[in-house]
Design an enzyme around this catalytic site. Sequence first.
Site, mmCIF file in Angstrom:
data_model
loop_
_atom_site.group_PDB
_atom_site.id
_atom_site.type_symbol
_atom_site.label_atom_id
_atom_site.label_comp_id
_atom_site.label_asym_id
_atom_site.label_seq_id
_atom_site.Cartn_x
_atom_site.Cartn_y
_atom_site.Cartn_z
ATOM 1 N N ASN A 184 0.865 -1.178 0.000
ATOM 2 C CA ASN A 184 0.000 0.000 0.000
ATOM 3 C C ASN A 184 0.901 1.227 0.000
ATOM 4 O OD1 ASN A 184 -1.769 2.062 0.549
ATOM 5 N ND2 ASN A 184 -2.372 1.332 2.586
ATOM 6 N N LYS A 221 0.180 4.276 -0.318
ATOM 7 C CA LYS A 221 -0.440 5.479 0.269
ATOM 8 C C LYS A 221 -0.180 6.696 -0.634
ATOM 9 C CE LYS A 221 -0.355 3.257 4.701
ATOM 10 N NZ LYS A 221 -0.224 3.323 6.148
ATOM 11 N N HIS A 257 -9.580 1.047 4.752
ATOM 12 C CA HIS A 257 -8.299 1.229 5.443
ATOM 13 C C HIS A 257 -8.508 2.161 6.640
ATOM 14 C CE1 HIS A 257 -4.238 2.568 6.311
ATOM 15 N NE2 HIS A 257 -3.854 1.430 5.768
ATOM 16 N N GLU A 291 -6.926 4.572 7.734
ATOM 17 C CA GLU A 291 -6.767 6.013 7.464
ATOM 18 C C GLU A 291 -8.031 6.574 6.818
ATOM 19 O OE1 GLU A 291 -3.026 5.560 5.444
ATOM 20 O OE2 GLU A 291 -2.122 5.023 7.356
ATOM 21 N N GLU A 315 -5.611 -5.100 10.460
ATOM 22 C CA GLU A 315 -4.593 -4.083 10.702
ATOM 23 C C GLU A 315 -4.910 -3.345 11.992
ATOM 24 O OE1 GLU A 315 -2.559 -2.912 6.767
ATOM 25 O OE2 GLU A 315 -4.290 -1.629 7.017
ATOM 26 N N GLY A 356 2.178 2.158 10.841
ATOM 27 C CA GLY A 356 3.119 3.265 10.711
ATOM 28 C C GLY A 356 3.794 3.664 12.021
ATOM 29 N N SER A 412 3.174 -2.240 10.334
ATOM 30 C CA SER A 412 4.619 -2.297 10.551
ATOM 31 C C SER A 412 5.233 -3.651 10.189
ATOM 32 C CB SER A 412 4.961 -1.911 11.990
ATOM 33 O OG SER A 412 4.520 -0.592 12.263
HETATM 34 P P1 PGA Z 1 2.669 0.230 7.717
HETATM 35 O O1 PGA Z 1 1.217 0.426 7.048
HETATM 36 O O2 PGA Z 1 3.223 -1.050 7.150
HETATM 37 O O3 PGA Z 1 3.446 1.436 7.306
HETATM 38 O O4 PGA Z 1 2.455 0.127 9.183
HETATM 39 C C1 PGA Z 1 0.362 -0.646 6.838
HETATM 40 C C2 PGA Z 1 -0.931 -0.173 6.224
HETATM 41 O O5 PGA Z 1 -1.390 0.927 6.569
HETATM 42 O O6 PGA Z 1 -1.527 -0.873 5.381
#
Ligand code: PGA
Length: 259
Positions: free
Chosen positions: A15, A17, A101, A103, A173, A179, A219
């Site tokens: 992803n 982003k 997601h 976010e 997640e 993140g 992560s």
């Molecule tokens: P990250 O993000 O690996 O940077 O923690 C995962 C995601 O948001 O899908």
Amino acid sequence: MVREAEMRKTIIAGNWKMHKTVGEALELVNGLKRGLYSLENVELVVCPGFTLLDEVGDALSGSDISLGAQNVHWQEEGAFTGEVCARQLKDIGARYVIVGHSERRHIFGEDDTTVNNKLKAVLAAGMSPILCLGETLSQREADETFKVIEEQVTRGLAGVNKQGLANSVIAYEPVWAIGTGKTASPQQAQEVHSFIRGQICRLYDAEAAQGLRIQYGGSVKPDNIVALIREEDIDGALVGGASLDVDAFCAIARQAAGF
Ligand code: PGA
């Protein structure tokens, strides 16, 4: 005896982003193509931003890496300034679309009904949704993880039949792990993955539950993928930060392919 997990092909998705220009994206994708050439036992997906989809899709043609999008509007078409519909994504070669997601849920206020509408729009256009679920830190600390996950699974998949489910992927997640560099431990993740599979069994049946691929996200890095993927109910990863780096994403995918 064949382990049930062996029926489910591991799926590693990146992803990206809101990162990369076209030039940077092509550099990344060309590196991935070289690094992941003819890798077996694992399905690979990259999900670039909207402006990158066309050229990344062209660069991926002939490779084993599929194209995915990060978001979609639920209506077929219409006066929705700034939005992109499923038909447009399908037309450009997307096979997967991330929906729900965290976010999107937490920054842009998407609720389960919106997520469900998006998921159904993706299926109706003949693509596969990656439905993201996960509890926040305060929900985990309040012992609400299973309740939150149960609601997100039930509402997110409302009105989806068994065939639609078979074309879908779920990504667990935990919001506190995205993140932040804080990964859920393999045991913590496995506990929730197994709970999700149980919910699918309740909503559909055992066969549907056994066939569904459930990715872990939050992560994921080259040094923690192996321990995660070893768990019975973890069928892959949705990778954010580490998917922006050729070496890191290739290392994750290669290690996941070994299981
Ligand atoms: P990250 O993000 O690996 O940077 O923690 C995962 C995601 O948001 O899908």
